[in-house]
Write a protein that holds these residues in place. Sequence first.
Motif, mmCIF file in Angstrom:
data_model
loop_
_atom_site.group_PDB
_atom_site.id
_atom_site.type_symbol
_atom_site.label_atom_id
_atom_site.label_comp_id
_atom_site.label_asym_id
_atom_site.label_seq_id
_atom_site.Cartn_x
_atom_site.Cartn_y
_atom_site.Cartn_z
ATOM 1 N N ILE A 94 49.403 38.811 52.774
ATOM 2 C CA ILE A 94 47.947 38.885 52.624
ATOM 3 C C ILE A 94 47.313 37.513 52.842
ATOM 4 O O ILE A 94 47.790 36.507 52.311
ATOM 5 C CB ILE A 94 47.566 39.421 51.221
ATOM 6 N N TYR A 95 46.236 37.504 53.629
ATOM 7 C CA TYR A 95 45.373 36.330 53.776
ATOM 8 C C TYR A 95 43.973 36.766 53.346
ATOM 9 O O TYR A 95 43.406 37.695 53.927
ATOM 10 C CB TYR A 95 45.328 35.847 55.231
ATOM 11 N N ASP A 96 43.425 36.095 52.343
ATOM 12 C CA ASP A 96 42.134 36.556 51.825
ATOM 13 C C ASP A 96 41.384 35.422 51.143
ATOM 14 O O ASP A 96 41.994 34.481 50.625
ATOM 15 C CB ASP A 96 42.365 37.701 50.828
ATOM 16 N N HIS A 97 40.059 35.523 51.155
ATOM 17 C CA HIS A 97 39.239 34.535 50.440
ATOM 18 C C HIS A 97 38.501 35.168 49.268
ATOM 19 O O HIS A 97 37.729 34.494 48.591
ATOM 20 C CB HIS A 97 38.246 33.863 51.400
ATOM 21 N N HIS A 98 38.726 36.454 49.035
ATOM 22 C CA HIS A 98 38.127 37.112 47.876
ATOM 23 C C HIS A 98 39.001 36.872 46.643
ATOM 24 O O HIS A 98 40.225 36.784 46.762
ATOM 25 C CB HIS A 98 38.018 38.623 48.099
ATOM 26 N N PRO A 99 38.407 36.794 45.464
ATOM 27 C CA PRO A 99 39.223 36.709 44.244
ATOM 28 C C PRO A 99 40.124 37.934 44.133
ATOM 29 O O PRO A 99 39.709 39.044 44.464
ATOM 30 C CB PRO A 99 38.172 36.689 43.120
ATOM 31 N N ARG A 100 41.347 37.731 43.684
ATOM 32 C CA ARG A 100 42.286 38.850 43.559
ATOM 33 C C ARG A 100 41.791 39.824 42.494
ATOM 34 O O ARG A 100 41.544 39.431 41.346
ATOM 35 C CB ARG A 100 43.672 38.341 43.168
ATOM 36 N N PRO A 101 41.630 41.109 42.836
ATOM 37 C CA PRO A 101 41.200 42.086 41.830
ATOM 38 C C PRO A 101 42.305 42.348 40.817
ATOM 39 O O PRO A 101 43.467 41.984 41.028
ATOM 40 C CB PRO A 101 40.900 43.332 42.666
ATOM 41 N N GLU A 102 41.932 42.993 39.735
ATOM 42 C CA GLU A 102 42.897 43.254 38.658
ATOM 43 C C GLU A 102 44.069 44.094 39.157
ATOM 44 O O GLU A 102 45.220 43.845 38.818
ATOM 45 C CB GLU A 102 42.184 43.969 37.504
ATOM 46 N N HIS A 103 43.780 45.104 39.965
ATOM 47 C CA HIS A 103 44.841 45.963 40.506
ATOM 48 C C HIS A 103 44.990 45.680 42.001
ATOM 49 O O HIS A 103 44.760 46.542 42.846
ATOM 50 C CB HIS A 103 44.512 47.434 40.256
ATOM 51 N N ALA A 104 45.398 44.457 42.309
ATOM 52 C CA ALA A 104 45.521 44.040 43.707
ATOM 53 C C ALA A 104 46.773 44.635 44.344
ATOM 54 O O ALA A 104 47.728 45.017 43.660
ATOM 55 C CB ALA A 104 45.576 42.518 43.784
ATOM 56 N N ILE A 105 46.747 44.701 45.666
ATOM 57 C CA ILE A 105 47.915 45.150 46.420
ATOM 58 C C ILE A 105 49.063 44.170 46.180
ATOM 59 O O ILE A 105 48.885 42.953 46.253
ATOM 60 C CB ILE A 105 47.577 45.217 47.926
#
Length: 434
Positions: A94-105
């Motif tokens: 994963i490449y992302d700039h969003h904060p990781r959600p509680e139930h992230a992949i």
Amino acid sequence: MEIITTHTKIDFDGMASMIAAHKLYPDAIPVRLRSFQPNVKKFLSLHRDIFRFQPIQRIPVDRIHRIILVDTSTLSIVENLAPILTKRDVDVIIYDHHPRPEHAIQANEAIIRNVGATTTILVQLLKEKNIPLTPIEATAMALGIYADTGNLTYNRTTAEDVEAVAYLFRQGADVTAIRRFLKVIFTQDQKRILYRLIRSAVKFSVNNNKIMIGAVEIEHYIDDLTLVTQRLADIEEADAVFCFYYDQQRDIVYIIAKSQTDNIDVGKLMTGFGGGGHARAASAQIPKGTLTALKARLYQQLKKVTVSPLTVGEIMTSPVSRISIDTPISEVENFMEKNQIHGLPITNDQGELVGIISKTDVEKARVNQLMHAPVKGFMTKQIKTISPQDTLDKAEALMIMHNIGRLPVLDAGQLVGIITRTDVLKHLYNKTTG
């Protein structure tokens, strides 16, 4: 088989991130899960022979052993990949700039950075690896960064985003093409929805923050509802805007949120609805559910997470220096120079505020050789004041509107402090202003 993919409604950052990831993983196949936003679709229509994205329906999913996922780590946003992403024998990067959600992949490797666009992360890696770019590739990637940072003006924009854009320009990115494809043209459907939102929106206050909620029913899905929400936020004076769009055809409610302040983290709020995003921009989609119930649920969440804005009383200077109306101008000048201040409130014998004098007023007295005269002859009598409970935003607005550098702070008619341009600028830039 390796694939590169992103969220279902692909914006410029999602598209550009996939293009950049393909440079890092040339054997992987760029795959779209659903469709592109209108401006992205126009760009790709012209560049169809250069950038190819296979629809997921053409991919034998049982042969996938690695997924490179860009610009999201939220499972609900890539719902048609969920069965594959949860398989143990499939590697996920994963490449992302969003904060990781509680139930992230769950991922074998996750590169998450606090920058304005996911494209920035991948451009940094391309630069480090000295992977060359064509001018068209550089233009596509610059589009991703510009779109997700509001042309490098959004609060989440970082120095890394600016440096990535500079690097892309050195690789030949075309600013004319960037401007052309970022230009937004409202469709008739979008105009109609915006008009209905303006008419039906409700405004209220939570912890001294101005909130606006709009809700409309739509007969079918309309492209780029994010744009409609952003336009509503631009038009209305609100700290945060929440738009509920009920798609009657799909029986789905789309929630799109925009925040104009650090006091309201809409990303955290949308996580509670199964979505996600940034502190200033986020969204969620909910299968079924009535608009009335969802709005009530949002209101309860707002009361829990919304922070009160900074008030004048928290940053004003107190106690405040003051002078009497009979003080000679020469003494006022000496006091200002000694204390390095540019203005002073003036009180009468009863301690009531009757005026204010600035360095400009003192200079007028000097020019007229009246430094011996009492201050009451040169003070400004029409005084703009503010209370300790008022917000810093209100103080800033008053200073700009009336072109003044300081505001006496009154509480129950008594002078309790003063707030100046310097105080406002210190907060605005979060550093000492010279």
